[in-house]
Design a protein around this motif. Structure first.
Motif, PDB file in Angstrom:
ATOM      1  N   GLY A  26     -58.455  21.379 -86.000  1.00  0.00           N
ATOM      2  CA  GLY A  26     -59.263  20.345 -85.369  1.00  0.00           C
ATOM      3  C   GLY A  26     -59.810  20.809 -84.050  1.00  0.00           C
ATOM      4  N   ARG A  27     -61.015  20.412 -83.747  1.00  0.00           N
ATOM      5  CA  ARG A  27     -61.697  20.873 -82.550  1.00  0.00           C
ATOM      6  C   ARG A  27     -61.236  20.169 -81.301  1.00  0.00           C
ATOM      7  N   THR A  28     -60.378  19.140 -81.440  1.00  0.00           N
ATOM      8  CA  THR A  28     -60.006  18.358 -80.272  1.00  0.00           C
ATOM      9  C   THR A  28     -58.678  18.790 -79.661  1.00  0.00           C
ATOM     10  N   PHE A  29     -58.109  19.886 -80.143  1.00  0.00           N
ATOM     11  CA  PHE A  29     -56.796  20.335 -79.664  1.00  0.00           C
ATOM     12  C   PHE A  29     -56.765  20.426 -78.157  1.00  0.00           C
ATOM     13  N   SER A  30     -57.790  21.005 -77.569  1.00  0.00           N
ATOM     14  CA  SER A  30     -57.775  21.267 -76.133  1.00  0.00           C
ATOM     15  C   SER A  30     -57.818  19.988 -75.305  1.00  0.00           C
ATOM     16  N   ARG A  31     -58.071  18.847 -75.915  1.00  0.00           N
ATOM     17  CA  ARG A  31     -58.114  17.583 -75.184  1.00  0.00           C
ATOM     18  C   ARG A  31     -56.724  17.005 -74.959  1.00  0.00           C
ATOM     19  N   TYR A  32     -55.733  17.520 -75.693  1.00  0.00           N
ATOM     20  CA  TYR A  32     -54.430  16.892 -75.705  1.00  0.00           C
ATOM     21  C   TYR A  32     -53.377  17.655 -74.907  1.00  0.00           C
ATOM     22  N   ALA A  33     -52.503  16.873 -74.260  1.00  0.00           N
ATOM     23  CA  ALA A  33     -51.242  17.436 -73.803  1.00  0.00           C
ATOM     24  C   ALA A  33     -50.385  17.706 -75.033  1.00  0.00           C
ATOM     25  N   MET A  34     -49.526  18.685 -74.930  1.00  0.00           N
ATOM     26  CA  MET A  34     -48.660  19.059 -76.052  1.00  0.00           C
ATOM     27  C   MET A  34     -47.211  19.007 -75.599  1.00  0.00           C
ATOM     28  N   GLY A  35     -46.373  18.519 -76.485  1.00  0.00           N
ATOM     29  CA  GLY A  35     -44.955  18.448 -76.170  1.00  0.00           C
ATOM     30  C   GLY A  35     -44.122  19.126 -77.228  1.00  0.00           C
ATOM     31  N   TRP A  36     -42.967  19.588 -76.818  1.00  0.00           N
ATOM     32  CA  TRP A  36     -41.958  20.114 -77.744  1.00  0.00           C
ATOM     33  C   TRP A  36     -40.727  19.215 -77.681  1.00  0.00           C
ATOM     34  N   PHE A  37     -40.230  18.867 -78.839  1.00  0.00           N
ATOM     35  CA  PHE A  37     -39.027  18.073 -78.983  1.00  0.00           C
ATOM     36  C   PHE A  37     -38.103  18.783 -79.954  1.00  0.00           C
ATOM     37  N   ARG A  38     -36.853  18.385 -79.972  1.00  0.00           N
ATOM     38  CA  ARG A  38     -35.912  18.939 -80.933  1.00  0.00           C
ATOM     39  C   ARG A  38     -34.937  17.863 -81.381  1.00  0.00           C
ATOM     40  N   GLN A  39     -34.412  18.070 -82.565  1.00  0.00           N
ATOM     41  CA  GLN A  39     -33.436  17.134 -83.116  1.00  0.00           C
ATOM     42  C   GLN A  39     -32.349  17.904 -83.837  1.00  0.00           C
ATOM     43  N   ALA A  40     -31.139  17.740 -83.341  1.00  0.00           N
ATOM     44  CA  ALA A  40     -29.973  18.353 -83.969  1.00  0.00           C
ATOM     45  C   ALA A  40     -29.377  17.363 -84.960  1.00  0.00           C
ATOM     46  N   PRO A  41     -28.622  17.844 -85.945  1.00  0.00           N
ATOM     47  CA  PRO A  41     -28.028  16.948 -86.937  1.00  0.00           C
ATOM     48  C   PRO A  41     -27.177  15.875 -86.283  1.00  0.00           C
ATOM     49  N   GLY A  42     -27.423  14.630 -86.661  1.00  0.00           N
ATOM     50  CA  GLY A  42     -26.629  13.532 -86.150  1.00  0.00           C
ATOM     51  C   GLY A  42     -26.973  13.100 -84.746  1.00  0.00           C
ATOM     52  N   LYS A  43     -28.023  13.685 -84.180  1.00  0.00           N
ATOM     53  CA  LYS A  43     -28.407  13.341 -82.813  1.00  0.00           C
ATOM     54  C   LYS A  43     -29.823  12.783 -82.760  1.00  0.00           C
ATOM     55  N   GLU A  44     -30.126  12.139 -81.649  1.00  0.00           N
ATOM     56  CA  GLU A  44     -31.466  11.618 -81.429  1.00  0.00           C
ATOM     57  C   GLU A  44     -32.430  12.763 -81.102  1.00  0.00           C
ATOM     58  N   ARG A  45     -33.694  12.514 -81.382  1.00  0.00           N
ATOM     59  CA  ARG A  45     -34.719  13.477 -80.975  1.00  0.00           C
ATOM     60  C   ARG A  45     -34.704  13.609 -79.455  1.00  0.00           C
ATOM     61  N   GLU A  46     -34.830  14.853 -78.995  1.00  0.00           N
ATOM     62  CA  GLU A  46     -34.669  15.151 -77.565  1.00  0.00           C
ATOM     63  C   GLU A  46     -35.917  15.855 -77.046  1.00  0.00           C
TER      64      GLU A  46
END
Length: 126
Positions: A26-46
């Protein structure tokens, strides 16, 4: 519309490094902030970290600050997560998200992101 695909996950020993990539269509990628998250088994997304649309600002969770670095190449529609000094507690599925533009305190919340990738598994053996 932005379609995100993460890659680069795998098995690494504690103390090692990995670099994750998140490729966007998509051509709009550069318009967005980007985040990284992670989720371990049995845990909330972090929240892991985020980068503004221009790459000029970054924001990290305390647990990864000084070990992880986020960067982006808008010409390649790709954001990266360089992970160094990995620990067993970094084991999780890692997701990238796109949303917003500049960073704020809300960047640490998944609700701030409109698009998500499918995730890539990172396993750190001790």
């Amino acid at each position: 519309q932005v379609h995100l695909v993460e890659s680069g996950g795998g098995l690494v020993q504690a103390g090692g490094s990995l670099r994750l990539s998140c490729a966007a269509s998509g051509r709009t990628f550069s318009r967005y902030a980007m985040g990284w998250f992670r989720q371990a088994p049995g845990k909330e997304r972090e929240f892991v970290g985020a980068i503004s649309w221009s790459g000029g600002s970054t924001y990290y969770a305390t647990s990864v600050k000084g070990r992880f670095t986020i960067s982006r190449d808008n010409a390649k529609n790709t954001v990266y997560l360089q992970m160094n000094s990995l620990k067993s507690e970094d084991t999780a599925v890692y997701y990238c998200g796109a949303g917003g533009r500049e960073l704020s305190i809300r960047s640490r919340y998944g609700e701030s992101y409109d698009y998500w990738g499918q995730g890539t598994q990172v396993t750190v053996s001790s």
